[in-house]
Write a protein that holds these residues in place. Sequence first.
Motif, PDB file in Angstrom:
ATOM      1  N   MET A 181       0.858  -1.171   0.000  1.00  0.00           N
ATOM      2  CA  MET A 181       0.000   0.000   0.000  1.00  0.00           C
ATOM      3  C   MET A 181       0.907   1.238   0.000  1.00  0.00           C
ATOM      4  O   MET A 181       1.885   1.288   0.713  1.00  0.00           O
ATOM      5  N   SER A 182       0.540   2.234  -0.790  1.00  0.00           N
ATOM      6  CA  SER A 182       1.388   3.404  -0.944  1.00  0.00           C
ATOM      7  C   SER A 182       0.774   4.641  -0.304  1.00  0.00           C
ATOM      8  O   SER A 182      -0.348   5.042  -0.654  1.00  0.00           O
ATOM      9  N   ALA A 183       1.518   5.256   0.595  1.00  0.00           N
ATOM     10  CA  ALA A 183       1.064   6.507   1.195  1.00  0.00           C
ATOM     11  C   ALA A 183       0.963   7.596   0.136  1.00  0.00           C
ATOM     12  O   ALA A 183       0.053   8.424   0.175  1.00  0.00           O
ATOM     13  N   THR A 184       1.880   7.592  -0.824  1.00  0.00           N
ATOM     14  CA  THR A 184       1.841   8.603  -1.885  1.00  0.00           C
ATOM     15  C   THR A 184       0.551   8.471  -2.695  1.00  0.00           C
ATOM     16  O   THR A 184      -0.105   9.465  -3.001  1.00  0.00           O
TER      17      THR A 184
ATOM     18  N   LEU B 185      -2.272   9.861  -0.590  1.00  0.00           N
ATOM     19  CA  LEU B 185      -2.188  11.311  -0.458  1.00  0.00           C
ATOM     20  C   LEU B 185      -2.552  12.032  -1.756  1.00  0.00           C
ATOM     21  O   LEU B 185      -3.270  13.043  -1.726  1.00  0.00           O
ATOM     22  N   VAL B 186      -2.083  11.531  -2.877  1.00  0.00           N
ATOM     23  CA  VAL B 186      -2.406  12.163  -4.160  1.00  0.00           C
ATOM     24  C   VAL B 186      -3.914  12.081  -4.411  1.00  0.00           C
ATOM     25  O   VAL B 186      -4.551  13.083  -4.768  1.00  0.00           O
ATOM     26  N   LEU B 187      -4.495  10.909  -4.210  1.00  0.00           N
ATOM     27  CA  LEU B 187      -5.942  10.783  -4.370  1.00  0.00           C
ATOM     28  C   LEU B 187      -6.678  11.721  -3.406  1.00  0.00           C
ATOM     29  O   LEU B 187      -7.674  12.345  -3.778  1.00  0.00           O
ATOM     30  N   GLY B 188      -6.184  11.829  -2.177  1.00  0.00           N
ATOM     31  CA  GLY B 188      -6.822  12.682  -1.182  1.00  0.00           C
ATOM     32  C   GLY B 188      -6.801  14.154  -1.556  1.00  0.00           C
ATOM     33  O   GLY B 188      -7.790  14.861  -1.378  1.00  0.00           O
TER      34      GLY B 188
ATOM     35  N   ALA C 212       2.815   8.763  -9.359  1.00  0.00           N
ATOM     36  CA  ALA C 212       1.491   8.356  -8.865  1.00  0.00           C
ATOM     37  C   ALA C 212       0.383   8.920  -9.750  1.00  0.00           C
ATOM     38  O   ALA C 212      -0.585   8.211 -10.062  1.00  0.00           O
ATOM     39  N   LEU C 213       0.514  10.172 -10.180  1.00  0.00           N
ATOM     40  CA  LEU C 213      -0.496  10.760 -11.065  1.00  0.00           C
ATOM     41  C   LEU C 213      -0.607   9.962 -12.364  1.00  0.00           C
ATOM     42  O   LEU C 213      -1.709   9.653 -12.828  1.00  0.00           O
ATOM     43  N   LYS C 214       0.534   9.618 -12.942  1.00  0.00           N
ATOM     44  CA  LYS C 214       0.551   8.854 -14.192  1.00  0.00           C
ATOM     45  C   LYS C 214      -0.073   7.476 -13.984  1.00  0.00           C
ATOM     46  O   LYS C 214      -0.892   7.024 -14.788  1.00  0.00           O
ATOM     47  N   GLN C 215       0.319   6.793 -12.906  1.00  0.00           N
ATOM     48  CA  GLN C 215      -0.186   5.447 -12.654  1.00  0.00           C
ATOM     49  C   GLN C 215      -1.672   5.464 -12.306  1.00  0.00           C
ATOM     50  O   GLN C 215      -2.434   4.613 -12.772  1.00  0.00           O
ATOM     51  N   LEU C 216      -2.105   6.433 -11.502  1.00  0.00           N
ATOM     52  CA  LEU C 216      -3.517   6.528 -11.140  1.00  0.00           C
ATOM     53  C   LEU C 216      -4.385   6.824 -12.363  1.00  0.00           C
ATOM     54  O   LEU C 216      -5.507   6.333 -12.470  1.00  0.00           O
ATOM     55  N   THR C 217      -3.852   7.602 -13.290  1.00  0.00           N
ATOM     56  CA  THR C 217      -4.570   7.875 -14.547  1.00  0.00           C
ATOM     57  C   THR C 217      -4.643   6.597 -15.378  1.00  0.00           C
ATOM     58  O   THR C 217      -5.706   6.240 -15.892  1.00  0.00           O
TER      59      THR C 217
ATOM     60  N   GLY D 110     -11.586   5.960  -8.785  1.00  0.00           N
ATOM     61  CA  GLY D 110     -10.615   6.609  -7.911  1.00  0.00           C
ATOM     62  C   GLY D 110     -11.195   6.932  -6.547  1.00  0.00           C
ATOM     63  O   GLY D 110     -10.513   6.810  -5.521  1.00  0.00           O
ATOM     64  N   GLU D 111     -12.443   7.339  -6.520  1.00  0.00           N
ATOM     65  CA  GLU D 111     -13.111   7.619  -5.239  1.00  0.00           C
ATOM     66  C   GLU D 111     -13.190   6.344  -4.403  1.00  0.00           C
ATOM     67  O   GLU D 111     -12.930   6.365  -3.197  1.00  0.00           O
TER      68      GLU D 111
END
Length: 193
Positions: A1-4, A7-10, A46-51, A74-75
């Motif tokens: 699990m990644s804190a980054t 946090l980015v999602l938050g 993280a932005l790239k991977q979450l996208t 994402g939510e």
Amino acid sequence: MSATRLLVLGVVHGYGRAHGYLIGNDLMAWGAGDWANVKWGSIYHALKQLTKDGCLADHAVPPGRTDYEITPKGEAEYRRLLGDALRRPETRPDMLAAGLALLPSLARAEAVELLTERLAELESRRDAARKQAEEWREPAHVRELFGLWEHTAAGGAEWTRGLLERLEAGAYRMAGEPGSPGEAGSWVILKLE
């Protein structure tokens, strides 16, 4: 699990829509580089991977900026990561720290429920470590390890109990309460005029 990842999602959840520099600037201002090992490169990764994972949608904004918006997937991921960060005691404190930074995005009752689960797990770990220490024979010095685990779990349980008491007494504005910073899209971007 990644804190980054959490946090980015938050931060994107909080603003509703945000660009990478805003996200990074907030996280660095919170000191996340120290307590969660967040770096500028890890934010953009993280932005790239979450996208790519479908958790964020990216929008090109002239001149050459990309804004990110949280998707329903994402939510759900944000809620899952936040819940796990608060309910599961981990050896590394970065996930708990990330969860605490985003605590107001939960309703008070949900936060209390998650932290109550955390307290039960910590008390169970404390008791198990105490039993291991009592039953351990050889080599004797290994008993110190179990003592450390007992002490760590007991301290975590004491802290969690205190946070639960503060939340139950009405501390902090939580999601759904007047003036809460926890509602999706409720954060205000401060601009110097």
